[in-house]
Design a protein around this motif. Structure first.
Motif, PDB file in Angstrom:
ATOM      1  N   GLU A  41      41.731  23.908  57.008  1.00 16.92           N
ATOM      2  CA  GLU A  41      42.713  24.720  57.102  1.00 16.92           C
ATOM      3  C   GLU A  41      44.143  24.158  56.746  1.00 16.92           C
ATOM      4  OE1 GLU A  41      40.462  23.578  59.558  1.00 16.92           O
ATOM      5  OE2 GLU A  41      39.545  25.788  59.893  1.00 16.92           O
ATOM      6  N   THR A  42      44.147  22.933  56.717  1.00 14.52           N
ATOM      7  CA  THR A  42      45.552  22.180  56.191  1.00 14.52           C
ATOM      8  C   THR A  42      45.543  22.460  54.525  1.00 14.52           C
ATOM      9  OG1 THR A  42      45.173  20.333  57.745  1.00 14.52           O
ATOM     10  CG2 THR A  42      46.402  20.131  55.977  1.00 14.52           C
ATOM     11  N   GLY A  43      44.393  22.689  53.983  1.00 15.27           N
ATOM     12  CA  GLY A  43      44.503  22.878  52.356  1.00 15.27           C
ATOM     13  C   GLY A  43      45.025  24.328  52.179  1.00 15.27           C
ATOM     14  N   VAL A  44      44.673  25.312  53.052  1.00 12.46           N
ATOM     15  CA  VAL A  44      45.221  26.518  53.040  1.00 12.46           C
ATOM     16  C   VAL A  44      46.745  26.465  53.014  1.00 12.46           C
ATOM     17  CG1 VAL A  44      45.110  28.843  53.753  1.00 12.46           C
ATOM     18  CG2 VAL A  44      42.732  27.671  53.593  1.00 12.46           C
ATOM     19  N   LEU A  45      47.287  25.588  53.925  1.00  5.39           N
ATOM     20  CA  LEU A  45      48.634  25.593  54.257  1.00  5.39           C
ATOM     21  C   LEU A  45      49.220  24.772  53.273  1.00  5.39           C
ATOM     22  CD1 LEU A  45      48.410  24.902  58.342  1.00  5.39           C
ATOM     23  CD2 LEU A  45      48.963  27.052  57.216  1.00  5.39           C
ATOM     24  N   ILE A  46      48.627  23.996  52.685  1.00  4.78           N
ATOM     25  CA  ILE A  46      49.449  23.044  51.661  1.00  4.78           C
ATOM     26  C   ILE A  46      49.515  24.192  50.366  1.00  4.78           C
ATOM     27  CG2 ILE A  46      49.032  21.336  50.064  1.00  4.78           C
ATOM     28  CD1 ILE A  46      48.158  19.730  52.356  1.00  4.78           C
ATOM     29  N   THR A  47      48.399  24.916  50.218  1.00  3.88           N
ATOM     30  CA  THR A  47      48.361  25.805  49.149  1.00  3.88           C
ATOM     31  C   THR A  47      49.513  26.825  49.260  1.00  3.88           C
ATOM     32  OG1 THR A  47      45.961  25.382  48.638  1.00  3.88           O
ATOM     33  CG2 THR A  47      46.977  27.179  47.675  1.00  3.88           C
ATOM     34  N   ALA A  67      44.300  22.134  44.183  1.00  2.00           N
ATOM     35  CA  ALA A  67      44.666  22.439  45.581  1.00  2.00           C
ATOM     36  C   ALA A  67      43.352  23.498  46.213  1.00  2.00           C
ATOM     37  CB  ALA A  67      45.996  23.308  45.760  1.00  2.00           C
ATOM     38  N   ILE A  68      43.204  24.251  45.251  1.00  3.49           N
ATOM     39  CA  ILE A  68      42.002  25.163  45.781  1.00  3.49           C
ATOM     40  C   ILE A  68      40.656  24.355  45.975  1.00  3.49           C
ATOM     41  CG2 ILE A  68      40.618  27.329  45.248  1.00  3.49           C
ATOM     42  CD1 ILE A  68      43.206  28.705  44.540  1.00  3.49           C
ATOM     43  N   SER A  69      40.403  23.602  44.780  1.00  2.42           N
ATOM     44  CA  SER A  69      38.951  22.982  44.712  1.00  2.42           C
ATOM     45  C   SER A  69      38.896  21.805  45.757  1.00  2.42           C
ATOM     46  CB  SER A  69      39.245  22.200  43.215  1.00  2.42           C
ATOM     47  OG  SER A  69      39.067  23.378  42.221  1.00  2.42           O
ATOM     48  N   VAL A  70      39.809  21.167  45.948  1.00  4.18           N
ATOM     49  CA  VAL A  70      39.854  20.050  47.209  1.00  4.18           C
ATOM     50  C   VAL A  70      39.662  20.718  48.302  1.00  4.18           C
ATOM     51  CG1 VAL A  70      41.116  18.361  48.505  1.00  4.18           C
ATOM     52  CG2 VAL A  70      41.039  18.330  46.019  1.00  4.18           C
ATOM     53  N   THR A  71      40.283  22.022  48.703  1.00  4.40           N
ATOM     54  CA  THR A  71      40.112  22.840  49.999  1.00  4.40           C
ATOM     55  C   THR A  71      38.939  23.296  49.833  1.00  4.40           C
ATOM     56  OG1 THR A  71      42.394  23.275  49.819  1.00  4.40           O
ATOM     57  CG2 THR A  71      40.976  24.576  51.404  1.00  4.40           C
ATOM     58  N   ALA A  72      38.305  23.939  48.710  1.00  5.92           N
ATOM     59  CA  ALA A  72      36.932  24.356  48.818  1.00  5.92           C
ATOM     60  C   ALA A  72      35.699  23.558  48.944  1.00  5.92           C
ATOM     61  CB  ALA A  72      36.727  25.180  47.516  1.00  5.92           C
ATOM     62  N   PHE A 117      38.475  30.529  29.147  1.00  3.60           N
ATOM     63  CA  PHE A 117      39.231  29.736  30.285  1.00  3.60           C
ATOM     64  C   PHE A 117      40.206  30.509  31.010  1.00  3.60           C
ATOM     65  CE2 PHE A 117      37.901  26.016  27.138  1.00  3.60           C
ATOM     66  CZ  PHE A 117      36.961  25.514  28.323  1.00  3.60           C
ATOM     67  N   ASP A 118      41.047  31.446  30.695  1.00  2.47           N
ATOM     68  CA  ASP A 118      41.564  32.157  31.220  1.00  2.47           C
ATOM     69  C   ASP A 118      40.947  33.079  32.426  1.00  2.47           C
ATOM     70  OD1 ASP A 118      44.168  31.181  30.225  1.00  2.47           O
ATOM     71  OD2 ASP A 118      44.423  32.996  28.816  1.00  2.47           O
ATOM     72  N   SER A 119      39.960  33.645  32.056  1.00  4.43           N
ATOM     73  CA  SER A 119      38.962  34.401  33.045  1.00  4.43           C
ATOM     74  C   SER A 119      38.342  33.526  33.860  1.00  4.43           C
ATOM     75  CB  SER A 119      38.098  35.131  32.114  1.00  4.43           C
ATOM     76  OG  SER A 119      37.039  34.339  31.679  1.00  4.43           O
ATOM     77  N   LEU A 120      37.988  32.176  33.391  1.00  3.97           N
ATOM     78  CA  LEU A 120      37.432  31.355  34.647  1.00  3.97           C
ATOM     79  C   LEU A 120      38.615  30.957  35.411  1.00  3.97           C
ATOM     80  CD1 LEU A 120      34.915  29.549  35.006  1.00  3.97           C
ATOM     81  CD2 LEU A 120      35.654  27.650  33.716  1.00  3.97           C
ATOM     82  N   TYR A 121      39.797  30.622  35.037  1.00  2.00           N
ATOM     83  CA  TYR A 121      40.833  30.366  35.916  1.00  2.00           C
ATOM     84  C   TYR A 121      41.085  31.300  36.740  1.00  2.00           C
ATOM     85  CZ  TYR A 121      45.669  29.637  37.460  1.00  2.00           C
ATOM     86  OH  TYR A 121      46.801  29.679  38.211  1.00  2.00           O
ATOM     87  N   THR A 122      40.875  32.789  36.451  1.00  2.00           N
ATOM     88  CA  THR A 122      41.275  33.804  37.408  1.00  2.00           C
ATOM     89  C   THR A 122      40.173  33.793  38.226  1.00  2.00           C
ATOM     90  OG1 THR A 122      42.369  34.789  35.411  1.00  2.00           O
ATOM     91  CG2 THR A 122      41.687  36.380  37.317  1.00  2.00           C
ATOM     92  N   VAL A 123      39.023  33.815  37.782  1.00  2.00           N
ATOM     93  CA  VAL A 123      37.767  33.831  38.781  1.00  2.00           C
ATOM     94  C   VAL A 123      37.920  32.698  40.097  1.00  2.00           C
ATOM     95  CG1 VAL A 123      35.198  33.394  38.775  1.00  2.00           C
ATOM     96  CG2 VAL A 123      36.015  34.930  37.295  1.00  2.00           C
ATOM     97  N   GLY A 129      40.799  31.566  46.494  1.00  2.00           N
ATOM     98  CA  GLY A 129      41.759  31.926  47.403  1.00  2.00           C
ATOM     99  C   GLY A 129      41.268  33.028  48.225  1.00  2.00           C
ATOM    100  N   PHE A 130      40.559  33.781  47.812  1.00  2.00           N
ATOM    101  CA  PHE A 130      40.048  34.959  48.896  1.00  2.00           C
ATOM    102  C   PHE A 130      38.981  34.300  49.790  1.00  2.00           C
ATOM    103  CE2 PHE A 130      37.163  38.194  49.936  1.00  2.00           C
ATOM    104  CZ  PHE A 130      38.093  39.137  50.513  1.00  2.00           C
ATOM    105  N   LEU A 131      37.841  33.551  49.523  1.00  2.00           N
ATOM    106  CA  LEU A 131      36.836  33.124  50.284  1.00  2.00           C
ATOM    107  C   LEU A 131      37.648  32.095  51.227  1.00  2.00           C
ATOM    108  CD1 LEU A 131      33.748  32.694  47.822  1.00  2.00           C
ATOM    109  CD2 LEU A 131      34.394  34.576  49.756  1.00  2.00           C
ATOM    110  N   LEU A 132      38.327  31.358  50.745  1.00  2.00           N
ATOM    111  CA  LEU A 132      38.954  30.285  51.545  1.00  2.00           C
ATOM    112  C   LEU A 132      39.865  30.944  52.667  1.00  2.00           C
ATOM    113  CD1 LEU A 132      39.737  27.312  49.347  1.00  2.00           C
ATOM    114  CD2 LEU A 132      38.017  27.745  50.958  1.00  2.00           C
ATOM    115  N   THR A 133      40.796  31.844  52.427  1.00  2.00           N
ATOM    116  CA  THR A 133      41.583  32.672  53.315  1.00  2.00           C
ATOM    117  C   THR A 133      40.729  33.623  54.142  1.00  2.00           C
ATOM    118  OG1 THR A 133      42.210  34.094  51.650  1.00  2.00           O
ATOM    119  CG2 THR A 133      43.670  32.310  52.124  1.00  2.00           C
ATOM    120  N   TYR A 134      39.655  34.183  53.588  1.00  2.00           N
ATOM    121  CA  TYR A 134      39.166  35.081  54.598  1.00  2.00           C
ATOM    122  C   TYR A 134      38.352  34.312  55.572  1.00  2.00           C
ATOM    123  CZ  TYR A 134      35.969  38.765  55.670  1.00  2.00           C
ATOM    124  OH  TYR A 134      35.244  39.773  56.376  1.00  2.00           O
TER     125      TYR A 134
END
Length: 164
Positions: A41-47, A67-72, A117-123, A129-134
């Motif tokens: 949860e700290t990762g979500v707050l830091i992000t 940030a998202i990868s470490v949290t995931a 790579f732009d589409s991979l970044y977006t995915v 972001g969505f799965l972690l916050t959800y």
């Protein structure tokens, strides 16, 4: 005392190769990673706290991905240890389907590797972001903490704007 001496020597040696002003940032990042692995949860707050300041960073995409990868990684380690749950719902399946479309569109577009790579970044941003916050913002206390974090970070951003 011995450990602090080793850390000081390592950071001193690191300052020989990079700007000495960046060296304390590595220590702060190390503490943040340890806090994220302690509680995801700290990762979500830091992000959320870093998001308003992305315009001032040199590589905002890389910071957000890290940030998202470490949290995931932390969250999925906790799921494997059965300390957290992973809930699947129709909303998640729709987001997964959309991310699949974005990935396929980036893989088979005319833009080449840049578009891929732009589409991979977006995915990764959408899924992470969505799965972690959800899954991690599931109590009123956590939602309140997220809103307070956003409020404080936007307050600092406003103060920086006034200062400039």
């Amino acid at each position: 005392m011995f450990i602090s001496s080793i850390i000081a020597m390592a950071l001193g040696a690191l300052s020989y190769f990079i700007d000495p002003m960046v060296v304390p940032l590595t220590f702060i990042c190390l503490v943040a990673v340890l806090a994220i692995f302690s509680t995801p949860e700290t990762g979500v707050l830091i992000t959320l706290a870093l998001t308003p300041f992305m315009q001032y960073m040199s590589y905002p995409k890389a910071v957000m991905l890290i940030a998202i990868s470490v949290t995931a990684i932390s969250y999925f380690c906790k799921v494997l240890q059965r300390r957290r749950t992973l809930s699947l719902s129709p909303e998640i399946s729709m987001v997964l389907l959309f991310c699949g479309f974005v990935f396929v569109a980036g893989a088979f577009s005319i833009g080449g590797t840049r578009t891929f790579f732009d589409s991979l970044y977006t995915v990764v941003i959408i899924l992470g972001g969505f799965l972690l916050t959800y899954n991690l913002i599931n109590t009123q206390k956590m939602l309140s903490a997220c809103l307070k974090t956003l409020t404080v970070s936007f307050l600092f951003l406003c103060m920086m704007g006034i200062w400039e």
